[in-house]
Design an enzyme around this catalytic site. Structure first.
Site: not given
Ligand code: 13P
Length: 307
Positions: A50, A82, A177, A180, A207-208, A210, A250
């Site tokens: 990023s 990113d 983060g 979620k 994205h997002g 995790s 991601n």
């Molecule tokens: P997470 O916070 O779910 O790991 O997502 C990170 C992300 O999408 C970075 O682009």
């Protein structure tokens, strides 16, 4: 092997119904952990950075670390910006050797997002670099009462045609983060299916993504952290997303969680330790194990795309 774009990785992932992992990195140990996992799994990989991390590491250090990683490895590696915030940052990354950039115009009105993205695509394609666009509420805020603006499938089709992007990040209910979902996790799979049907073979990005494994939240808390109500995207949902056309997933939060848990544990168990190698080494191994787990059991990209 020199850096590559994600084009062939995505083609192989789309036909094999798996996803490529895009892992965020901002220091040597994280980069080494990710690359070592990719080698272990014979898997292509996307290292993504990023703008904040690029500034933290220093843009020159960052690119030199990645150059060292690819010089000592034989798996295909794509270096990706990113969440690119503006045209200038995308150009700086393209000029310094990145093989992929995201221009994130998702917060702009639709027509402005198209105009900005198209401008980046024109520059990137002239330089052999691929571009990810973004549409819908990609970042999100699970704590807010305002529902996430999910990507409109008809907008996605128009956006891809108007900009010439190589991949598109879509909003189907995730956010960044560890927090979620307020209640049961759900993703808009029907909407995703609709977009895949309307854009056959076109790589979509999540994205997002995790999973925020409870095991590592608990380990952090056991060794002094205070992380409550954390909830990520269940692994079976990510597998389903890959099956329905998500080619790039991601992951940042899970890497941060596992590395920090490992270092917290080390300090509590070795209160006399102060040599950074002694705790960053285990942190690097923890990153490697997490990435191997993702590639093998979540993304399905182990031994993928290398033929
Ligand atoms: P997470 O916070 O779910 O790991 O997502 C990170 C992300 O999408 C970075 O682009």
């Amino acid at each position: 092997m020199p850096l590559v774009t994600s084009k062939r990785m995505f083609e192989a992932a789309q036909s094999g119904h798996y996803a490529i992992g895009a892992f965020n990195a901002n220091n040597m140990e994280i980069i080494q952990g990710i690359i070592s996992a990719a080698e272990r799994e014979s898997s292509p990989v996307i290292l993504q950075v990023s703008e904040k991390s690029r500034e933290y590491t220093n843009p020159v250090y960052l690119i030199k670390l990645v150059e060292a990683a690819v010089a000592t490895s034989d798996v295909p590696v794509c270096l990706h910006l990113d969440d690119g915030p503006d045209y200038e940052t995308c150009v700086a990354c393209i000029d310094s050797g990145y093989t992929s950039v995201m221009i994130d115009g998702s917060r702009l009105p639709f027509e402005e997002n198209i105009a900005l993205t198209k401008k980046v695509v024109d520059y990137a394609h002239d330089n052999g670099v691929v571009v990810e666009g973004g549409l819908g509420d990609l970042h999100g805020d699970a704590e807010s009462d305002v529902p996430l603006a999910l990507t409109d499938p008809n907008h996605a089709v128009d956006f891809v045609a108007a900009t010439g992007v190589d991949s598109l990040a879509v909003a189907i209910g995730t956010c960044y983060g560890p927090y979620k979902f307020k209640s049961e996790p759900t993703l808009a799979f029907e909407r995703l299916q609709d977009m895949s049907n309307q854009l056959p073979g076109f790589p979509l990005v999540l994205h997002g993504a995790s999973s925020v494994p409870k095991e590592f939240v608990d380990l952090n808390n056991q060794y002094g952290a205070d992380i409550n109500r954390a909830q990520g995207v269940p692994e079976d949902m990510l597998r389903e997303a890959a099956r329905l056309g998500i080619a790039k997933i991601n992951i940042e939060t899970d890497l941060n969680l596992v590395m920090t848990a490992c270092i917290r544990q080390f300090f509590i168990e070795h209160p006399d330790a102060f040599d950074p190698q002694k705790y960053l080494g285990p942190g690097r191994r923890a990153i490697r194990s997490m990435v191997i787990h993702k590639m093998r059991h979540v993304l399905g990209c182990s031994h993928g795309g290398l033929g």
